[in-house]
Scaffold this motif. Structure first.
Motif, PDB file in Angstrom:
ATOM      1  N   MET A   1      12.688  -0.344   5.689  1.00  0.00           N
ATOM      2  CA  MET A   1      11.665   0.681   5.641  1.00  0.00           C
ATOM      3  C   MET A   1      10.347   0.029   5.217  1.00  0.00           C
ATOM      4  O   MET A   1      10.321  -0.861   4.376  1.00  0.00           O
ATOM      5  N   ASN A   2       9.280   0.500   5.780  1.00  0.00           N
ATOM      6  CA  ASN A   2       7.950   0.038   5.420  1.00  0.00           C
ATOM      7  C   ASN A   2       7.731   0.227   3.920  1.00  0.00           C
ATOM      8  O   ASN A   2       8.018   1.282   3.361  1.00  0.00           O
ATOM      9  N   ARG A   3       7.229  -0.794   3.245  1.00  0.00           N
ATOM     10  CA  ARG A   3       7.055  -0.780   1.787  1.00  0.00           C
ATOM     11  C   ARG A   3       6.158   0.366   1.320  1.00  0.00           C
ATOM     12  O   ARG A   3       6.475   1.068   0.354  1.00  0.00           O
ATOM     13  N   ASN A   4       5.025   0.565   1.965  1.00  0.00           N
ATOM     14  CA  ASN A   4       4.104   1.633   1.559  1.00  0.00           C
ATOM     15  C   ASN A   4       4.704   3.018   1.801  1.00  0.00           C
ATOM     16  O   ASN A   4       4.467   3.942   1.018  1.00  0.00           O
ATOM     17  N   LEU A   5       5.493   3.156   2.841  1.00  0.00           N
ATOM     18  CA  LEU A   5       6.178   4.423   3.086  1.00  0.00           C
ATOM     19  C   LEU A   5       7.206   4.673   1.985  1.00  0.00           C
ATOM     20  O   LEU A   5       7.326   5.792   1.475  1.00  0.00           O
ATOM     21  N   PHE A   6       7.932   3.619   1.601  1.00  0.00           N
ATOM     22  CA  PHE A   6       8.906   3.716   0.513  1.00  0.00           C
ATOM     23  C   PHE A   6       8.221   4.169  -0.779  1.00  0.00           C
ATOM     24  O   PHE A   6       8.695   5.078  -1.469  1.00  0.00           O
ATOM     25  N   LEU A  70      -6.379  14.562 -18.805  1.00  0.00           N
ATOM     26  CA  LEU A  70      -6.569  14.794 -17.380  1.00  0.00           C
ATOM     27  C   LEU A  70      -7.313  13.641 -16.711  1.00  0.00           C
ATOM     28  O   LEU A  70      -6.795  13.018 -15.786  1.00  0.00           O
ATOM     29  N   ILE A  71      -8.518  13.353 -17.183  1.00  0.00           N
ATOM     30  CA  ILE A  71      -9.347  12.330 -16.522  1.00  0.00           C
ATOM     31  C   ILE A  71      -8.759  10.927 -16.714  1.00  0.00           C
ATOM     32  O   ILE A  71      -8.536  10.208 -15.741  1.00  0.00           O
ATOM     33  N   LEU A  72      -8.508  10.540 -17.954  1.00  0.00           N
ATOM     34  CA  LEU A  72      -7.973   9.206 -18.231  1.00  0.00           C
ATOM     35  C   LEU A  72      -6.619   8.968 -17.561  1.00  0.00           C
ATOM     36  O   LEU A  72      -6.433   7.941 -16.894  1.00  0.00           O
ATOM     37  N   PRO A  73      -5.656   9.904 -17.677  1.00  0.00           N
ATOM     38  CA  PRO A  73      -4.384   9.687 -16.973  1.00  0.00           C
ATOM     39  C   PRO A  73      -4.552   9.571 -15.455  1.00  0.00           C
ATOM     40  O   PRO A  73      -3.866   8.775 -14.809  1.00  0.00           O
ATOM     41  N   THR A  74      -5.478  10.333 -14.879  1.00  0.00           N
ATOM     42  CA  THR A  74      -5.710  10.264 -13.436  1.00  0.00           C
ATOM     43  C   THR A  74      -6.234   8.886 -13.038  1.00  0.00           C
ATOM     44  O   THR A  74      -5.785   8.301 -12.038  1.00  0.00           O
ATOM     45  N   ILE A  75      -7.137   8.340 -13.835  1.00  0.00           N
ATOM     46  CA  ILE A  75      -7.664   6.996 -13.565  1.00  0.00           C
ATOM     47  C   ILE A  75      -6.551   5.958 -13.681  1.00  0.00           C
ATOM     48  O   ILE A  75      -6.398   5.084 -12.815  1.00  0.00           O
ATOM     49  N   VAL A  76      -5.752   6.051 -14.732  1.00  0.00           N
ATOM     50  CA  VAL A  76      -4.659   5.095 -14.937  1.00  0.00           C
ATOM     51  C   VAL A  76      -3.642   5.193 -13.798  1.00  0.00           C
ATOM     52  O   VAL A  76      -3.198   4.176 -13.256  1.00  0.00           O
ATOM     53  N   LEU A  77      -3.268   6.417 -13.425  1.00  0.00           N
ATOM     54  CA  LEU A  77      -2.304   6.591 -12.326  1.00  0.00           C
ATOM     55  C   LEU A  77      -2.857   6.034 -11.019  1.00  0.00           C
ATOM     56  O   LEU A  77      -2.123   5.404 -10.248  1.00  0.00           O
ATOM     57  N   GLY A  78      -4.139   6.253 -10.769  1.00  0.00           N
ATOM     58  CA  GLY A  78      -4.774   5.683  -9.575  1.00  0.00           C
ATOM     59  C   GLY A  78      -4.711   4.168  -9.579  1.00  0.00           C
ATOM     60  O   GLY A  78      -4.406   3.540  -8.554  1.00  0.00           O
ATOM     61  N   TYR A  79      -4.967   3.562 -10.739  1.00  0.00           N
ATOM     62  CA  TYR A  79      -4.898   2.109 -10.839  1.00  0.00           C
ATOM     63  C   TYR A  79      -3.465   1.616 -10.612  1.00  0.00           C
ATOM     64  O   TYR A  79      -3.256   0.602  -9.928  1.00  0.00           O
ATOM     65  N   VAL A  80      -2.485   2.298 -11.173  1.00  0.00           N
ATOM     66  CA  VAL A  80      -1.086   1.874 -11.011  1.00  0.00           C
ATOM     67  C   VAL A  80      -0.691   1.950  -9.529  1.00  0.00           C
ATOM     68  O   VAL A  80      -0.024   1.047  -9.012  1.00  0.00           O
ATOM     69  N   VAL A  81      -1.104   3.004  -8.831  1.00  0.00           N
ATOM     70  CA  VAL A  81      -0.821   3.098  -7.390  1.00  0.00           C
ATOM     71  C   VAL A  81      -1.465   1.914  -6.668  1.00  0.00           C
ATOM     72  O   VAL A  81      -0.823   1.247  -5.840  1.00  0.00           O
ATOM     73  N   TYR A  82      -2.717   1.630  -6.964  1.00  0.00           N
ATOM     74  CA  TYR A  82      -3.412   0.496  -6.363  1.00  0.00           C
ATOM     75  C   TYR A  82      -2.641  -0.804  -6.646  1.00  0.00           C
ATOM     76  O   TYR A  82      -2.408  -1.609  -5.746  1.00  0.00           O
ATOM     77  N   TYR A  83      -2.212  -0.981  -7.898  1.00  0.00           N
ATOM     78  CA  TYR A  83      -1.493  -2.183  -8.305  1.00  0.00           C
ATOM     79  C   TYR A  83      -0.185  -2.353  -7.533  1.00  0.00           C
ATOM     80  O   TYR A  83       0.107  -3.444  -7.028  1.00  0.00           O
ATOM     81  N   ILE A  84       0.601  -1.289  -7.425  1.00  0.00           N
ATOM     82  CA  ILE A  84       1.904  -1.457  -6.759  1.00  0.00           C
ATOM     83  C   ILE A  84       1.759  -1.625  -5.249  1.00  0.00           C
ATOM     84  O   ILE A  84       2.585  -2.287  -4.628  1.00  0.00           O
ATOM     85  N   VAL A  85       0.710  -1.062  -4.669  1.00  0.00           N
ATOM     86  CA  VAL A  85       0.492  -1.251  -3.230  1.00  0.00           C
ATOM     87  C   VAL A  85       0.017  -2.672  -2.951  1.00  0.00           C
ATOM     88  O   VAL A  85       0.455  -3.309  -1.989  1.00  0.00           O
ATOM     89  N   THR A  87       0.316  -5.439  -5.048  1.00  0.00           N
ATOM     90  CA  THR A  87       1.136  -6.519  -5.597  1.00  0.00           C
ATOM     91  C   THR A  87       2.460  -6.588  -4.845  1.00  0.00           C
ATOM     92  O   THR A  87       3.426  -5.926  -5.194  1.00  0.00           O
ATOM     93  N   LYS A  88       2.498  -7.412  -3.830  1.00  0.00           N
ATOM     94  CA  LYS A  88       3.670  -7.527  -2.958  1.00  0.00           C
ATOM     95  C   LYS A  88       4.826  -8.264  -3.625  1.00  0.00           C
ATOM     96  O   LYS A  88       5.956  -8.184  -3.165  1.00  0.00           O
ATOM     97  N   GLU A  89       4.562  -9.007  -4.707  1.00  0.00           N
ATOM     98  CA  GLU A  89       5.587  -9.812  -5.359  1.00  0.00           C
ATOM     99  C   GLU A  89       6.474  -9.007  -6.300  1.00  0.00           C
ATOM    100  O   GLU A  89       7.417  -9.556  -6.876  1.00  0.00           O
ATOM    101  N   LEU A  90       6.190  -7.730  -6.500  1.00  0.00           N
ATOM    102  CA  LEU A  90       6.998  -6.917  -7.413  1.00  0.00           C
ATOM    103  C   LEU A  90       8.443  -6.855  -6.933  1.00  0.00           C
ATOM    104  O   LEU A  90       8.703  -6.645  -5.750  1.00  0.00           O
ATOM    105  N   ASP A  91       9.371  -7.035  -7.877  1.00  0.00           N
ATOM    106  CA  ASP A  91      10.775  -6.878  -7.511  1.00  0.00           C
ATOM    107  C   ASP A  91      11.062  -5.392  -7.282  1.00  0.00           C
ATOM    108  O   ASP A  91      10.289  -4.525  -7.704  1.00  0.00           O
ATOM    109  N   PHE A  98       7.679   1.796 -11.352  1.00  0.00           N
ATOM    110  CA  PHE A  98       6.277   2.235 -11.270  1.00  0.00           C
ATOM    111  C   PHE A  98       6.146   3.535 -10.473  1.00  0.00           C
ATOM    112  O   PHE A  98       5.351   4.410 -10.832  1.00  0.00           O
ATOM    113  N   CYS A  99       6.927   3.679  -9.413  1.00  0.00           N
ATOM    114  CA  CYS A  99       6.884   4.914  -8.615  1.00  0.00           C
ATOM    115  C   CYS A  99       7.349   6.119  -9.440  1.00  0.00           C
ATOM    116  O   CYS A  99       6.776   7.210  -9.335  1.00  0.00           O
TER     117      CYS A  99
END
Length: 167
Positions: A1-6, A70-85, A87-91, A98-99
């Motif tokens: 399955m495509n990683r981003n779809l997963f 609300l604001i701070l968690p939204t920023i952090v969650l956005g960064y985590v999504v960016y990071y996992i998309v 960072t291809k080396e994540l096991d 992270f998901c």
């Protein structure tokens, strides 16, 4: 399955399970009603939480609550999504972790936006040995994700140690 779809499907799954459980609770329970699922050890109790974990921050003024819940968690969650998309080396275990964290986080942020508070309903009391506050499926997702991240870090460190020693 495509990683981003997963990634997308796993985050959506976590959000959906949480939101479906909250709809069921709001439609079937009476506010603050206690239902024994396994005696008094595991109960369903519908409460609304204006704060964060265990009600922390519920007494903050509305501006601080907006910023910190609300604001701070939204920023952090956005960064985590960016990071996992990116960072291809994540096991796989770290990726799933992270998901779960992101899905649970988004689900609770959604509650704060839509309802001004978060619906909680699970309560565990193992007779003084272990007792929780009242929590929800999103909290379980975030907690499970954190445990998986710790486990992944431990397993990866042991793998690196074994590889280093075998050289």
């Amino acid at each position: 399955m495509n990683r981003n779809l997963f990634i997308t499907l796993l985050i959506i799954f976590n959000i959906a399970i949480d939101q479906i459980s909250k709809v069921i609770v709001r439609k079937t329970l009476t506010f603050k009603e206690q239902i024994d699922v396994i005696g008094s050890y595991f109960q369903l109790i519908w409460v609304e939480n204006k704060g964060a974990f265990l009600g922390m921050g519920s007494d903050m003024n509305p501006t601080l609550r907006l910023i910190f819940l609300l604001i701070l968690p939204t920023i952090v969650l956005g960064y985590v999504v960016y990071y996992i998309v990116k960072t291809k080396e994540l096991d796989r275990l770290s990726l799933i972790a992270f998901c779960c964290i992101v899905g649970g986080g988004i689900a609770n942020v959604f509650d704060r936006i839509a309802f001004g508070q978060v619906t909680d309903f699970f309560f565990i009391d193992l007779g003084g040995i272990f007792k929780t506050g009242i929590f929800n499926v999103a909290d379980l997702s975030v907690s499970a994700g954190m445990v998986m991240l710790l486990l992944s870090g431990f397993l990866n460190r042991n793998k690196e140690k074994v590889l280093t020693e075998s050289k």
